[in-house]
Enzyme design. Structure first.
Site, short mmCIF file in Angstrom:
data_model
loop_
_atom_site.label_atom_id
_atom_site.label_comp_id
_atom_site.label_asym_id
_atom_site.label_seq_id
_atom_site.Cartn_x
_atom_site.Cartn_y
_atom_site.Cartn_z
N HIS A 149 -34.61 13.04 -33.35
CA HIS A 149 -33.71 11.93 -33.02
C HIS A 149 -34.11 10.71 -33.85
O HIS A 149 -35.04 10.76 -34.65
CB HIS A 149 -33.67 11.66 -31.52
CG HIS A 149 -34.99 11.27 -30.90
ND1 HIS A 149 -35.67 10.13 -31.24
CD2 HIS A 149 -35.75 11.89 -29.95
CE1 HIS A 149 -36.78 10.05 -30.53
NE2 HIS A 149 -36.86 11.12 -29.75
N HIS A 163 -37.81 9.63 -34.18
CA HIS A 163 -38.61 10.38 -35.16
C HIS A 163 -38.26 9.93 -36.57
O HIS A 163 -39.13 9.77 -37.42
CB HIS A 163 -38.34 11.89 -35.07
CG HIS A 163 -38.53 12.47 -33.71
ND1 HIS A 163 -37.52 13.13 -33.05
CD2 HIS A 163 -39.60 12.50 -32.88
CE1 HIS A 163 -37.97 13.55 -31.88
NE2 HIS A 163 -39.23 13.17 -31.74
N CYS A 200 -50.17 16.07 -17.35
CA CYS A 200 -48.72 16.02 -17.60
C CYS A 200 -48.41 17.07 -18.65
O CYS A 200 -48.92 17.00 -19.77
CB CYS A 200 -48.29 14.63 -18.10
SG CYS A 200 -46.56 14.64 -18.68
N CYS A 237 -46.76 15.72 -21.91
CA CYS A 237 -47.67 15.04 -22.84
C CYS A 237 -48.75 15.98 -23.34
O CYS A 237 -49.43 15.66 -24.31
CB CYS A 237 -48.37 13.88 -22.17
SG CYS A 237 -47.29 12.59 -21.58
N CYS A 251 -46.42 10.22 -14.52
CA CYS A 251 -46.82 10.09 -15.91
C CYS A 251 -46.20 8.82 -16.49
O CYS A 251 -45.00 8.60 -16.34
CB CYS A 251 -46.34 11.32 -16.69
SG CYS A 251 -46.18 11.02 -18.46
N HIS A 268 -43.38 9.90 -19.24
CA HIS A 268 -42.20 10.68 -18.85
C HIS A 268 -41.66 10.35 -17.46
O HIS A 268 -40.59 10.81 -17.09
CB HIS A 268 -42.51 12.18 -18.94
CG HIS A 268 -42.80 12.62 -20.33
ND1 HIS A 268 -44.06 12.61 -20.88
CD2 HIS A 268 -41.96 13.02 -21.32
CE1 HIS A 268 -44.01 13.02 -22.13
NE2 HIS A 268 -42.76 13.27 -22.43
N LYS A 300 -37.30 3.67 -23.85
CA LYS A 300 -37.71 4.42 -25.02
C LYS A 300 -36.71 5.55 -25.27
O LYS A 300 -36.38 6.30 -24.36
CB LYS A 300 -39.09 5.02 -24.80
CG LYS A 300 -39.55 5.86 -25.99
CD LYS A 300 -40.78 6.71 -25.69
CE LYS A 300 -41.10 7.56 -26.91
NZ LYS A 300 -42.01 8.66 -26.67
N LYS A 314 -35.68 12.52 -25.64
CA LYS A 314 -34.81 13.61 -25.20
C LYS A 314 -34.82 13.71 -23.68
O LYS A 314 -33.78 13.90 -23.05
CB LYS A 314 -35.30 14.91 -25.82
CG LYS A 314 -34.35 16.06 -25.57
CD LYS A 314 -34.96 17.38 -25.95
CE LYS A 314 -34.16 18.50 -25.34
NZ LYS A 314 -34.99 19.67 -25.07
N1 MSP Z 1 -46.94 16.22 -32.12
C1 MSP Z 1 -47.36 14.94 -31.71
C2 MSP Z 1 -47.98 14.19 -32.87
C3 MSP Z 1 -49.14 14.88 -33.51
S1 MSP Z 1 -49.74 14.01 -34.87
C4 MSP Z 1 -51.15 14.76 -35.28
C5 MSP Z 1 -46.18 14.16 -31.19
N2 MSP Z 1 -44.99 14.58 -31.54
S2 MSP Z 1 -43.61 13.93 -31.07
O1 MSP Z 1 -42.59 14.66 -31.75
O2 MSP Z 1 -43.53 13.88 -29.66
O3 MSP Z 1 -43.61 12.45 -31.53
C6 MSP Z 1 -43.83 12.16 -32.85
C7 MSP Z 1 -43.70 10.70 -33.11
O4 MSP Z 1 -42.39 10.26 -32.85
C8 MSP Z 1 -44.63 9.84 -32.29
O5 MSP Z 1 -45.24 8.89 -33.14
C9 MSP Z 1 -43.73 9.13 -31.37
O6 MSP Z 1 -44.21 7.85 -31.09
C10 MSP Z 1 -42.49 9.04 -32.23
N3 MSP Z 1 -41.36 8.75 -31.40
C11 MSP Z 1 -40.76 9.54 -30.48
N4 MSP Z 1 -39.78 8.81 -29.86
C12 MSP Z 1 -39.77 7.55 -30.38
C13 MSP Z 1 -39.02 6.40 -30.18
N5 MSP Z 1 -38.06 6.34 -29.28
N6 MSP Z 1 -39.28 5.33 -30.97
C14 MSP Z 1 -40.23 5.35 -31.95
N7 MSP Z 1 -40.96 6.41 -32.15
C15 MSP Z 1 -40.79 7.49 -31.33
O7 MSP Z 1 -46.38 13.19 -30.47
#
Ligand code: MSP
Length: 627
Positions: free
Chosen positions: A19, A22, A127, A130, A144, A147, A297, A300
């Site tokens: 999304h 990311h 959690c 997480c 959590c 979440h 935030k 999903k």
């Molecule tokens: N797999 C772990 C990271 C491992 S790194 C060695 C993870 N993955 S994640 O897919 O859940 O999230 C990846 C990144 O996307 C994180 O930095 C997270 O902060 C970022 N984001 C997910 N949703 C976000 C927002 N709504 N806004 C900004 N960043 C966001 O965590």
């Protein structure tokens, strides 16, 4: 000394579709990689997917797929998203790859042999989303904090990493390296975490419960905890320990993360590195959250995500990139929406930048024979050459939105400069001065386009093409005045940021596909009637005195004659045109093409390298309307 830069994104969990949250971190990483490449750094940009662990395993089960097939599929979606956004990574690592597993096992073995891993029993509040245990203090109520879901009390046999042993060392390191974690607020947060015991870290899960992970090298009944596995991607992708890329890039590593994964990166990772005898990374850069329309935030789980696929399709990748970089102050939580994107698109990109290019081109054709004028000093616009230096500092300090704001302020200044100098009036008294004004504007645009390249690589190359400038550029070229060469402009150039296109594309996008797509591209009969098409007979034709590609035609409309300049010299000899009846756009504004005024345009069909004039058969007299 060689300038080196290594930039990483978090590796994304493959339990959900990418999304905009990311996409944000990945766009920032790509911007930084392109910025440094432009500035002559040898750069390595790493992204990838995090494919082990309980959450992913459950998501695969839920989807009714084998874990490997599932992670293959979802990982592809991330690749696809990055391709659409123009993300030019150097490597895409997946934690299920052999090259990564080998490194994880090697590091585990080393830390185990050093005595920093022991077996014990863990009980805590976990959690599953997480993938981590929480202390009671960290919970919000009983839930959590990320979440908002209940945690589970769990107890199991785990291996532990002696993290607490390195706490004092880490505090010390943070104190002697004040810029390790940025922005500063997050550094303070970490120091406060470290002011109390952090305990040891459980780094394994019983295989019986979580079969999807990397087995511990000394005990096959346990798999590696997903964080101990995932963090090592940053060195496994470089070919740790023997590959020369590791030696080159690792000391210059910049990690980009979201604030929710601060602790693993600021506490687990440094202590793991220390225990494994690997030097520390250079910077940990922490971004805030993108907030959904509900102010929470984007995630999903909360169901408030903005889809980067749809946005890119609708507005184009560079507009999405620009929006994210210009709108979000790095490190801060920021609401994002399609409306805000559209507003930026229209104001900054279409009205300021796109319009500047369009009017500059139009004036170059009218007052400078369709070529860039001879170089002249820049006067106040030479200020633009100092922007690159300022932007270097801003980019180093993660103030991307200010960097883009500064360039766009310069773009506005260029528009103002045109409005004040009024080349169209100047031209009547002093054509040389009018051309000097235009030269300065072209130089300003050239400089702005270089500075905006890392944010909008495609559009800025297109802009330079439209001005007949070289596409390939280096940052230092933005620090010098007078590099635009007096060359002709291409005759045709599309609108850089069309205002209507986004809406049309929206209708045609995958999700929004509806009947009516065809109607939406159509124009009314009144629109068509605005174009006056007439039959015209070629009475004379000759080569253009200053341009090989152009012919100058004399056309008869019965009771009137016109001169028309046409870019057909490659396909027609002048003499074979005489007597042909062609179709003329008769009410087109006259324009000077390389010094000869063209009073209209004749129609031709072209495809690839082929071109054929549209001609009229039979006994139709010149001047007849075509409708
Ligand atoms: N797999 C772990 C990271 C491992 S790194 C060695 C993870 N993955 S994640 O897919 O859940 O999230 C990846 C990144 O996307 C994180 O930095 C997270 O902060 C970022 N984001 C997910 N949703 C976000 C927002 N709504 N806004 C900004 N960043 C966001 O965590």
């Amino acid at each position: 000394m060689e300038k080196v830069f290594y930039i990483t994104t978090p590796i994304y969990y493959v339990n959900a579709e990418p999304h905009l949250g990311h996409a944000y971190t990945t766009v920032v990483a790509d911007f930084l990689a392109r910025w440094h490449r432009l500035d002559g750094y040898r750069t390595f940009f790493l992204t990838g997917t995090d494919e082990h662990g309980e959450t992913v395993y459950r998501a695969a089960q839920k989807a009714g797929e084998e874990p490997q097939a599932f992670v293959d599929r979802v990982s592809q979606r991330f690749r696809k998203a990055w391709e659409l956004l123009g993300i030019a990574y150097d490597d895409f690592i997946r934690t299920t790859e052999e090259r990564h597993k080998r490194v994880v096992q090697r590091v585990l073995q080393r830390v185990y042999e050093a005595g920093d891993i022991y077996y014990g029993e863990y009980e805590g509040l976990y959690c599953v989303s997480c993938e981590r245990f929480y202390t009671e203090k960290e919970l919000e109520g009983d839930l959590c904090p990320i979440h908002g879901r209940p945690v589970e009390r769990r107890r199991e046999g785990n291996y532990f990493f002696r993290m607490e042993k390195y706490r004092e060392w880490l505090i010390d390191y943070l104190q002697t390296h004040p810029d390790l974690i940025r922005p500063e607020g997050y550094r303070n947060e970490v120091l406060s975490m470290l002011s109390e015991p952090i305990g040891d870290l459980s780094i394994s899960r019983p295989k019986a419960r979580v079969p999807w992970g990397i087995p511990l090298p000394w005990d096959e009944a346990h798999v590696t905890y997903v964080w101990f596995d995932a963090l090592l991607n940053y060195v496994s992708a470089l070919g740790y320990p023997d590959d020369p890329r590791y030696a080159t890039f690792w000391p210059q590593a910049w990690h980009l993360i979201g604030k929710d994964i601060l602790k693993p990166h600021a506490v687990f990772w440094p202590t793991m590195l220390k225990a494994a005898g690997i030097p520390m990374y250079r910077h940990l850069n922490v971004g805030g959250f993108l907030l959904g329309p509900d102010g929470r935030k984007m995630s999903k789980t909360l169901g408030n995500v903005v889809d980067p696929f749809a946005l890119t399709e609708k507005y184009g990748r560079d507009a999405v990139r620009y929006y994210l970089l210009r709108e979000i102050p790095y490190g801060q939580d920021t609401p994002v929406s399609e409306e805000a994107l559209r507003a930026r698109y229209e104001a900054d990109l279409a009205d300021d930048l796109g319009n500047l290019l369009q009017r500059t081109r139009a004036m170059l054709f009218r007052f400078a024979e369709g070529r860039i004028p001879e170089p002249v000093p820049g006067e106040e616009l030479e200020e633009g050459t100092r922007l690159a230096g300022r932007l270097r500092g801003l980019v180093r300090d993660l103030r991307f939105h200010v960097a883009l704001e500064e360039v766009m302020a310069y773009v506005k200044a260029l528009n103002r400069y045109i409005n004040e100098k009024r080349p169209w009036e100047l031209f009547k008294e002093d054509p040389g001065e009018a051309r000097a004004v235009l030269y300065r504007v072209v130089e300003g645009l050239r400089i702005a386009s270089i500075l905006l390249t890392p944010a909008m690589p495609d559009k800025m190359a297109e802009l330079r093409r439209a001005l007949g400038l070289r596409e390939e550029v280096r940052l230092e070229e933005a620090e010098r005045w007078g590099l635009a060469e007096p060359l002709p402009l291409p005759q045709e150039a599309g609108v850089l940021f069309p205002k209507e296109a986004p809406r049309e594309a929206a209708k045609g996008s995958r999700e929004g596909q509806t009947e009516g797509t065809k109607e939406d591209r159509s124009i009314s009969i009144e629109d068509f009637a605005k174009v006056e098409l007439r039959v015209a007979e070629v009475v004379a034709a000759e080569k253009h005195p200053n341009a090989d590609r152009l012919l100058v035609l004399r056309l008869s409309l019965g009771n009137e004659e016109r001169t028309v300049v046409s870019g057909i010299a490659r396909w027609y000899r002048p003499e074979e045109l005489v007597g042909k009846k062609v179709v003329l756009v008769a009410n087109l504004k006259p324009a000077k093409l390389r010094g000869v005024e063209s009073q209209g345009m004749i129609l031709a069909a072209s495809e690839g390298d082929k071109l054929a004039l549209v001609t009229v058969e039979g006994d139709i007299p010149p001047g007849a309307l075509v409708k």
